[in-house]
Enzyme design. Structure first.
Site, PDB file in Angstrom:
ATOM      1  N   HIS A  45       2.415  -9.165  -9.460  1.00 56.58           N
ATOM      2  CA  HIS A  45       3.480  -9.385  -8.482  1.00 56.58           C
ATOM      3  C   HIS A  45       4.307 -10.644  -8.765  1.00 56.58           C
ATOM      4  O   HIS A  45       5.365 -10.822  -8.162  1.00 56.58           O
ATOM      5  CB  HIS A  45       2.890  -9.497  -7.072  1.00 56.58           C
ATOM      6  CG  HIS A  45       2.301  -8.208  -6.586  1.00 56.58           C
ATOM      7  ND1 HIS A  45       3.011  -7.049  -6.490  1.00 56.58           N
ATOM      8  CD2 HIS A  45       1.038  -7.884  -6.195  1.00 56.58           C
ATOM      9  CE1 HIS A  45       2.239  -6.072  -6.041  1.00 56.58           C
ATOM     10  NE2 HIS A  45       1.025  -6.559  -5.862  1.00 56.58           N
ATOM     11  N   GLU A 146      -9.032  -3.041  -3.053  1.00 54.40           N
ATOM     12  CA  GLU A 146      -7.985  -3.302  -2.070  1.00 54.40           C
ATOM     13  C   GLU A 146      -7.484  -2.050  -1.353  1.00 54.40           C
ATOM     14  O   GLU A 146      -6.379  -2.053  -0.829  1.00 54.40           O
ATOM     15  CB  GLU A 146      -6.827  -4.116  -2.669  1.00 54.40           C
ATOM     16  CG  GLU A 146      -6.535  -3.902  -4.133  1.00 54.40           C
ATOM     17  CD  GLU A 146      -5.519  -4.879  -4.722  1.00 54.40           C
ATOM     18  OE1 GLU A 146      -4.996  -5.741  -4.015  1.00 54.40           O
ATOM     19  OE2 GLU A 146      -5.240  -4.755  -5.921  1.00 54.40           O
ATOM     20  N   ASP A 172      -3.100  -5.609   0.380  1.00 57.64           N
ATOM     21  CA  ASP A 172      -3.162  -4.167   0.161  1.00 57.64           C
ATOM     22  C   ASP A 172      -4.205  -3.528   1.057  1.00 57.64           C
ATOM     23  O   ASP A 172      -4.004  -2.411   1.548  1.00 57.64           O
ATOM     24  CB  ASP A 172      -3.471  -3.872  -1.316  1.00 57.64           C
ATOM     25  CG  ASP A 172      -2.203  -3.917  -2.155  1.00 57.64           C
ATOM     26  OD1 ASP A 172      -1.280  -3.147  -1.858  1.00 57.64           O
ATOM     27  OD2 ASP A 172      -2.140  -4.729  -3.092  1.00 57.64           O
TER      28      ASP A 172
HETATM   29  C1  3PY Z   1      -3.520  -8.503  -2.037  1.00 62.94           C
HETATM   30  O1  3PY Z   1      -3.680  -9.236  -1.054  1.00 62.94           O
HETATM   31  O2  3PY Z   1      -3.417  -7.273  -1.961  1.00 62.94           O
HETATM   32  C2  3PY Z   1      -3.387  -9.104  -3.355  1.00 62.94           C
HETATM   33  O3  3PY Z   1      -3.361  -8.386  -4.310  1.00 62.94           O
HETATM   34  C3  3PY Z   1      -3.240 -10.584  -3.459  1.00 62.94           C
HETATM   35  O4  3PY Z   1      -2.322 -10.920  -4.434  1.00 62.94           O
HETATM   36 MG    MG Z   2      -2.977  -6.392  -3.941  1.00 58.14          MG
END
Ligand code: 3PY
Ligand code: MG
Length: 250
Positions: A45, A146, A172
């Site tokens: 990101h 995530e 996520d």
């Molecule tokens: C998230 O919080 O999903 C991440 O990938 C942190 O960068």
């Molecule tokens: Mg993430």
């Protein structure tokens, strides 16, 4: 060739890290000189190209801080490039299934464990060693869990041989539970997923990690996480700039 971060984590130490979203060696140097245990160059990101990655790794490598990289996805070619460039570990996003975790390990390790192609060009230069002395198993292979899908099959994922750790992506994960992205949530499902990751890491002898900020990071350290991300470069820069402006305008 040892990995000081692996040694500290294997000794049970808790470590504090930061995230680099700005693709610049000077900002990486500023962050590294601040004294984090590890810093992660974020190719997923962050506004960082693979071309920016090497000078950033060089800047971090000039300090005791250990450099890690998050590749943009769980792909062997890019994971190999990150490790060849001198990352001492990778934190691989969006690992949702056992197959994804097996692919992550395979991408990080030479045969017979995995299928990483041999060519750790800058890694050997950085370590000051010959190719024969390069130990591919010293780098950290950490997977990010995530999504609800990942947490539903956490034991299948974390029992994959060769993994070193698992890292919570709270943003996520929040979205996957239908919540607004956040570092913490007042939500039973979200909080029990985080506890589930801690518990599974303890059972499978893996390092538990989490993305946070300084305040939430303190709580995560108390909870038992061993790799806690507490500051992202652009966010702390923006916060400090706003504070300076407010102070001057008072
Ligand atoms: C998230 O919080 O999903 C991440 O990938 C942190 O960068
Ligand atoms: Mg993430």
């Amino acid at each position: 060739m040892s990995n000081p971060l692996r040694e500290r984590l294997e000794a049970g130490e808790a470590t504090i890290g930061g995230w680099l979203s700005i693709g610049d060696s000077f900002s990486a140097e500023v962050m590294a000189k601040a004294g984090f245990d590890w810093l992660l160059v974020d190719l997923q990101h962050g506004v960082v190209d693979t071309r920016d990655m090497v000078p950033m790794l060089q800047a971090i490598g000039a300090t005791p801080t250990v450099p890690l990289v998050r590749p943009p996805s769980n792909e062997a070619a890019i994971i190999g490039r990150c490790l060849d460039a001198g990352a001492r570990g990778v934190i691989i996003p969006m690992v949702n299934t056992r197959e994804d975790a097996e692919a992550a390990v395979a991408a990080c390790r030479f045969a017979p464990i995995g299928s990483r192609s041999v060519g750790p060009v800058r890694a050997t230069v950085d370590l000051g060693i010959d190719l024969g002395a390069y130990d591919d198993t010293e780098s950290l292979c950490i997977v990010m869990l995530e999504t609800v899908e990942a947490y539903d099959q956490i034991d299948d994922i974390l029992s994959v041989p060769g993994l070193d750790g698992a890292f919570v992506g709270p943003g996520d994960l929040s979205v996957s539970f239908g919540l607004s992205p956040g570092l913490e949530q007042d939500d039973e499902h979200f909080n029990s997923a985080i506890e589930k990751l801690l518990d599974a890491c303890n059972r499978f002898n893996l390092i538990p990690g989490v993305f946070a900020d300084a305040e939430v990071g303190r709580k995560r350290l108390a909870q038992g996480f061993k790799m806690v991300q507490i500051a992202t470069d652009f966010q702390i820069m923006a916060a400090a700039a706003q504070e300076a402006i407010e102070t001057a305008r008072k």
